[in-house]
Every structure is written in structure tokens, then in C-alpha cells.
Enzyme design. Structure first.
Site, PDB file in Angstrom:
ATOM      1  N   ASN A  48      47.338  48.476  38.954  1.00  0.00           N
ATOM      2  CA  ASN A  48      45.959  48.881  39.205  1.00  0.00           C
ATOM      3  C   ASN A  48      45.795  49.744  40.451  1.00  0.00           C
ATOM      4  O   ASN A  48      44.746  50.335  40.648  1.00  0.00           O
ATOM      5  CB  ASN A  48      45.061  47.649  39.310  1.00  0.00           C
ATOM      6  CG  ASN A  48      45.617  46.604  40.242  1.00  0.00           C
ATOM      7  OD1 ASN A  48      46.706  46.054  40.004  1.00  0.00           O
ATOM      8  ND2 ASN A  48      44.912  46.328  41.313  1.00  0.00           N
ATOM      9  N   GLN A  74      45.017  47.142  32.829  1.00  0.00           N
ATOM     10  CA  GLN A  74      44.892  48.598  33.027  1.00  0.00           C
ATOM     11  C   GLN A  74      45.519  49.385  31.883  1.00  0.00           C
ATOM     12  O   GLN A  74      45.429  50.610  31.857  1.00  0.00           O
ATOM     13  CB  GLN A  74      45.582  49.008  34.340  1.00  0.00           C
ATOM     14  CG  GLN A  74      44.974  48.431  35.592  1.00  0.00           C
ATOM     15  CD  GLN A  74      43.673  49.091  36.010  1.00  0.00           C
ATOM     16  OE1 GLN A  74      43.305  50.154  35.512  1.00  0.00           O
ATOM     17  NE2 GLN A  74      42.963  48.456  36.918  1.00  0.00           N
ATOM     18  N   ALA A 118      37.874  44.161  29.079  1.00  0.00           N
ATOM     19  CA  ALA A 118      37.116  45.274  28.481  1.00  0.00           C
ATOM     20  C   ALA A 118      36.642  46.297  29.509  1.00  0.00           C
ATOM     21  O   ALA A 118      36.541  47.485  29.203  1.00  0.00           O
ATOM     22  CB  ALA A 118      35.903  44.728  27.719  1.00  0.00           C
ATOM     23  N   HIS A 119      36.378  45.851  30.737  1.00  0.00           N
ATOM     24  CA  HIS A 119      35.634  46.741  31.643  1.00  0.00           C
ATOM     25  C   HIS A 119      36.463  47.836  32.316  1.00  0.00           C
ATOM     26  O   HIS A 119      35.914  48.667  33.037  1.00  0.00           O
ATOM     27  CB  HIS A 119      34.837  45.935  32.672  1.00  0.00           C
ATOM     28  CG  HIS A 119      35.602  45.358  33.807  1.00  0.00           C
ATOM     29  ND1 HIS A 119      35.658  45.963  35.030  1.00  0.00           N
ATOM     30  CD2 HIS A 119      36.320  44.223  33.911  1.00  0.00           C
ATOM     31  CE1 HIS A 119      36.381  45.214  35.848  1.00  0.00           C
ATOM     32  NE2 HIS A 119      36.796  44.150  35.189  1.00  0.00           N
ATOM     33  N   ALA A 161      40.318  39.485  32.530  1.00  0.00           N
ATOM     34  CA  ALA A 161      41.762  39.376  32.759  1.00  0.00           C
ATOM     35  C   ALA A 161      42.096  38.328  33.820  1.00  0.00           C
ATOM     36  O   ALA A 161      43.160  37.721  33.764  1.00  0.00           O
ATOM     37  CB  ALA A 161      42.339  40.733  33.149  1.00  0.00           C
ATOM     38  N   CYS A 202      40.198  44.443  50.244  1.00  0.00           N
ATOM     39  CA  CYS A 202      39.260  43.605  50.977  1.00  0.00           C
ATOM     40  C   CYS A 202      39.183  42.241  50.313  1.00  0.00           C
ATOM     41  O   CYS A 202      38.792  42.131  49.165  1.00  0.00           O
ATOM     42  CB  CYS A 202      37.868  44.233  50.986  1.00  0.00           C
ATOM     43  SG  CYS A 202      37.881  45.893  51.643  1.00  0.00           S
ATOM     44  N   THR A 237      30.918  28.651  24.314  1.00  0.00           N
ATOM     45  CA  THR A 237      30.312  29.499  23.288  1.00  0.00           C
ATOM     46  C   THR A 237      30.701  30.952  23.491  1.00  0.00           C
ATOM     47  O   THR A 237      30.610  31.464  24.604  1.00  0.00           O
ATOM     48  CB  THR A 237      28.776  29.358  23.333  1.00  0.00           C
ATOM     49  OG1 THR A 237      28.457  27.993  23.081  1.00  0.00           O
ATOM     50  CG2 THR A 237      28.097  30.242  22.302  1.00  0.00           C
TER      51      THR A 237
HETATM   52  C1  PLP Z   1      40.896  44.444  36.946  1.00  0.00           C
HETATM   53  C2  PLP Z   1      42.190  43.738  36.823  1.00  0.00           C
HETATM   54  C3  PLP Z   1      42.256  42.346  36.693  1.00  0.00           C
HETATM   55  C4  PLP Z   1      41.025  41.486  36.696  1.00  0.00           C
HETATM   56  O1  PLP Z   1      40.320  41.654  35.525  1.00  0.00           O
HETATM   57  P1  PLP Z   1      38.842  41.042  35.343  1.00  0.00           P
HETATM   58  O2  PLP Z   1      38.550  41.258  33.927  1.00  0.00           O
HETATM   59  O3  PLP Z   1      37.982  41.842  36.274  1.00  0.00           O
HETATM   60  O4  PLP Z   1      38.910  39.610  35.714  1.00  0.00           O
HETATM   61  C5  PLP Z   1      43.492  41.768  36.556  1.00  0.00           C
HETATM   62  N1  PLP Z   1      44.608  42.499  36.568  1.00  0.00           N
HETATM   63  C6  PLP Z   1      44.602  43.834  36.694  1.00  0.00           C
HETATM   64  C7  PLP Z   1      45.867  44.591  36.682  1.00  0.00           C
HETATM   65  C8  PLP Z   1      43.388  44.494  36.844  1.00  0.00           C
HETATM   66  O5  PLP Z   1      43.372  45.812  36.980  1.00  0.00           O
END
Ligand code: PLP
Length: 391
Positions: free
Chosen positions: A154, A182, A203-204, A74, A329, A243
Site C-alpha cells: 500500500n 490493493q 471494496a474501498h 480488509a 500517523c 447481518t
Molecule cells: C487499506 C488496506 C487495509 C485495510 O483495509 P480496510 O478495508 O480499510 O480495513 C489492509 N491492507 C492493505 C494492504 C490496505 O491497503
């Protein structure tokens, strides 16, 4: 045997679901081909996995597969959306609207564009964390090119009124970008109904792997122009070269597929766990719920606690639970959370905050352990407060 603390930090990241891991594995070894290889079966197999995930993501947000651009997450999707639009539309205008409680992956690209001469309006939020639509109305200018407002926060989990914002932007032919990192898999998202032009995904946060995300880029009514921020082989219709990372993409699709299938029951279950936690914690005096009580993610509980020191609180909680505090942080400093201070909290109260991110693998038993320990920690810090009084 060392007992690991209970993981309740699902807004930071989530464990990869075993079913997702299983879906990824073949693409490291047997099906290792480059999805851009069009002349043999290795490429075709990889391309089939990419195609499938594109379809799953598109269906999840009511887009078409061609409108999905894979990114590393993201952060990259937000950068591509905001800087890509700024570069493509700067002749039309150089004004961007966003919100004080956005993720740094939105605020920092905006701050960067400011150094290039763009004008950025940062809307405040109300006490409940939601934006005031009349303030948005007043912020529009003839030269506004894009509005960026996140779907779900978040830190405090609040859900912004996407459909209303989309309507207001579309009426003025201003693009609407939303960071849905989120939100994907957790709340219904529909780019048509909500009139969203660009949407960042990852995805995470939804039990998929790290290092993979996507940007939805609207192709029709209107067709969004985007200046690529990474040039190369012309992948992803020229918008993002490199890629494609097939195993991660296969996992992303599986993660979203599972989340959608389980969304209704999981929302219910998480809401009950959150209520259970809040019912116990709110027995204490001087504990405030941060963010709108209803318009929020099911798994999010964020509280500020009067009469305790934030650092001591986190230290006391650490052995039992993995949560995050009211500080963000960055590499050099520990500043209080910009989200909590945007709600009007003092720095001290912002520090003395806990974000609980409850997720798929948390149980009721864990919630009760966490509540009990948090209450005991807060009470003991308050009882010993006289020691540090005046310091
Ligand atoms: C975690 C998060 C991101 C960053 O996403 P990544 O895939 O870790 O780069 C951006 N925006 C929000 C609201 C998030 O919770």
C-alpha cells in the site's frame, strides 16, 4: 471559489464510482430485506444481491462462491485469517511467518499473537521491496502454520511473487494468506494457480464503498479451518456472524465487476501517467524511486527526496495535491514509515518521501500540474535549506 487539491492518494481510499452508487441505492430502500430472511421476497431480493457479489468475487480470484466470507473490510479479514488460523491450528504449531512491510492490519494481529505465546518471524525485504525467497525457505519450521505475505504494497506498490510463495508453502503443507486489499481489480489474482489458501479483500480501494470486504477461505485441497472471531447468528458458515450489509455488498460486486472489465486498459493508462510523472520528477537530482521499477502497481509512484525536510515538503505540496508522506500517523506518534525504513532508508529520508496514488479519475493534465508544483516546491525548499542548516 476554493479549489480543492488534486486527489492522488488512491492507496488510502478511492471515490465511489457513480455506477457503483447506482447499484447500491435500491438496497437501502426498495430491497431493504435481510438476506437471512428465507420466508419472504424481501429476504430473497437481498439474498440475490449477496449471491451475485459472491459469484463476482469468486470468479475474480478463481474461487467458488462458498469460499467467500464477507467482513467489514480488509482489516477484519486479516484479523480473521491470522487469528482464526492461529486458534484453529495451535496444536499443530505456533509459528507464523510474515514480512516487515506488511500493513499494520497484519503486523498487529501477529504482535498480539506473540503475547499469547506464538512465535513470529518477520522477514526483511530487499532494497526493491521484494522478499528474498531463500530467506523464506530458511524461515520455515516444522511448527509453521501460516505464511502471510501481501499481494501489493500500500505504500510502495510492489507486487510480491505470490505463485512462488504459494508453491513453497503448499509443498510443506503450510497455509498461505495474502492481503490483497490493493491488488483486487488491479492485477490478475488466481487462488488455484498461486496456491493461496486465504485472501483478504476490500471494496474501498477499488472505487467501492468503505466498510465492506471479504476473506477467501479455501474449502478444498486443503480445507482451511478457521476459528470465528465474531460469534453470533452463524452467518457466513459460522465464520463471521452479523447481518450482511446488502447495499455495501451490492456495491462491492459492482466495483469489482467494473475494475475487471477495465483492468487491461486502465493498467495501461495508469502506467503511462505514472511514467509521465516520474519522467518529470526524475529530472531533479537526489530523487529516488522506492520499490521495484516493474513489479509494482500501475498507479503507484513513491519517491524519497534528498535535502528537504519531510514536514515542510508536505506543507508545500498540500494546497495543490492530496498525497501521503513517508510517515505513518498512529494515534500517539508520527513515526517514519516502517515500509520505507525496511528498504534501508534513514529516518530523515523516509520522512522526505511522497506516495502518489494515481487512480481512475486522474487526468494527464492533473499529472502535469502536480509534477510542476512538486518540482517547484522541492527546489524552493532546497534553495532555502541554508536557513535551517545546523538546526
Ligand atoms: C487499506 C488496506 C487495509 C485495510 O483495509 P480496510 O478495508 O480499510 O480495513 C489492509 N491492507 C492493505 C494492504 C490496505 O491497503
Amino acid at each position: 471559489m476554493s479549489i480543492r487539491p488534486i486527489y492522488l492518494d488512491c492507496h488510502a481510499t478511492t471515490p465511489v464510482d457513480e455506477r457503483v452508487v447506482a447499484a447500491m441505492l435500491p438496497y437501502f430502500t426498495e430491497h431493504f430485506g435481510n438476506p437471512a430472511s428465507i420466508s419472504h421476497v424481501y429476504g430473497w431480493e437481498a439474498e440475490a444481491a449477496v449471491k451475485q457479489t459472491r459469484e463476482i468475487l469468486a470468479a475474480a480470484i478463481n474461487a467458488t462462491p462458498e469460499e467467500i466470507v464477507f467482513t467489514s473490510g480488509a482489516t477484519e479479514a486479516n484479523n480473521l485469517a491470522i487469528k482464526g488460523v492461529a486458534e484453529a491450528y495451535f496444536k499443530k504449531g505456533q509459528h507464523i511467518i510474515t514480512v516487515a512491510t506488511e500493513h499494520s492490519a497484519v503486523l498487529d494481529p501477529c504482535n498480539y499473537l506473540k503475547t499469547l505465546g506464538f512465535d513470529i518471524t518477520i522477514l526483511p525485504v530487499q532494497k526493491d521491496g521484494l522478499i528474498d525467497l531463500t530467506q523464506l525457505e530458511k524461515a520455515f519450521r516444522p511448527e509453521t502454520i501460516v505464511v502471510s505475505v501481501m499481494a501489493a504494497n500500500n505504500e510502495i506498490g510492489v507486487l510480491q511473487p505470490l505463485a512462488e510463495i504459494g508453491e513453497m508453502c503448499r509443498d510443506r503443507q503450510i497455509l498461505f494468506h495474502t492481503d490483497a486489499a490493493q491488488a483486487i481489480g488491479k492485477i490478475p489474482l488466481d487462488v488455484q494457480e498461486m496456491k493461496i489458501d486465504l485472501m483478504s479483500l476490500t471494496a474501498h480501494k477499488v472505487y467501492g464503498p468503505k466498510g465492506i470486504g471479504a476473506l477467501y477461505v479455501r474449502r478444498r485441497n486443503p480445507r482451511v479451518q478457521l476459528a470465528p472471531q465474531q460469534h453470533g447468528g452463524g452467518h457466513e458458515r459460522g465464520m463471521r456472524s452479523g447481518t450482511l450489509y446488502t447495499p455495501q455488498i451490492a456495491g462491492f460486486g459492482k466495483a469489482v465487476e467494473i475494475a475487471l472489465a477495465e483492468q487491461a486498459t486502465e493498467t495501461q493508462r495508469l502506467t503511462e501517467l505514472r511514467q509521465r510523472l516520474w519522467e518529470q520528477l526524475s529530472q531533479l537530482e537526489g530523487v529516488h524511486l522506492n520499490g521495484h521499477p516493474q513489479a509494482r502497481l500501475a498507479g503507484n509512484l513513491n519517491i524519497s527526496i534528498e535535502g528537504v525536510d519531510g514536514a515542510a515538503l508536505l506543507l508545500g505540496l498540500q494546497p495543490v495535491m492530496a498525497v501521503s508522506s513517508g510517515s505513518a500517523c498512529s494515534s500517539a506518534t508520527t513515526a517514519p514509515s516502517h515500509v520505507l525504513t525496511a528498504l534501508g532508508h534513514s529516518q530523515k529520508l523516509a520522512y522526505a518521501s511522497i506516495r502518489f496514488g494515481i487512480g481512475r479519475f486522474n487526468t494527464q493534465e492533473e499529472i502535469d500540474i502536480v509534477a510542476k508544483h512538486a518540482i517547484a516546491t522541492i527546489q524552493s525548499l532546497r534553495n532555502s535549506a541554508f536557513v535551517t542548516l545546523g538546526s
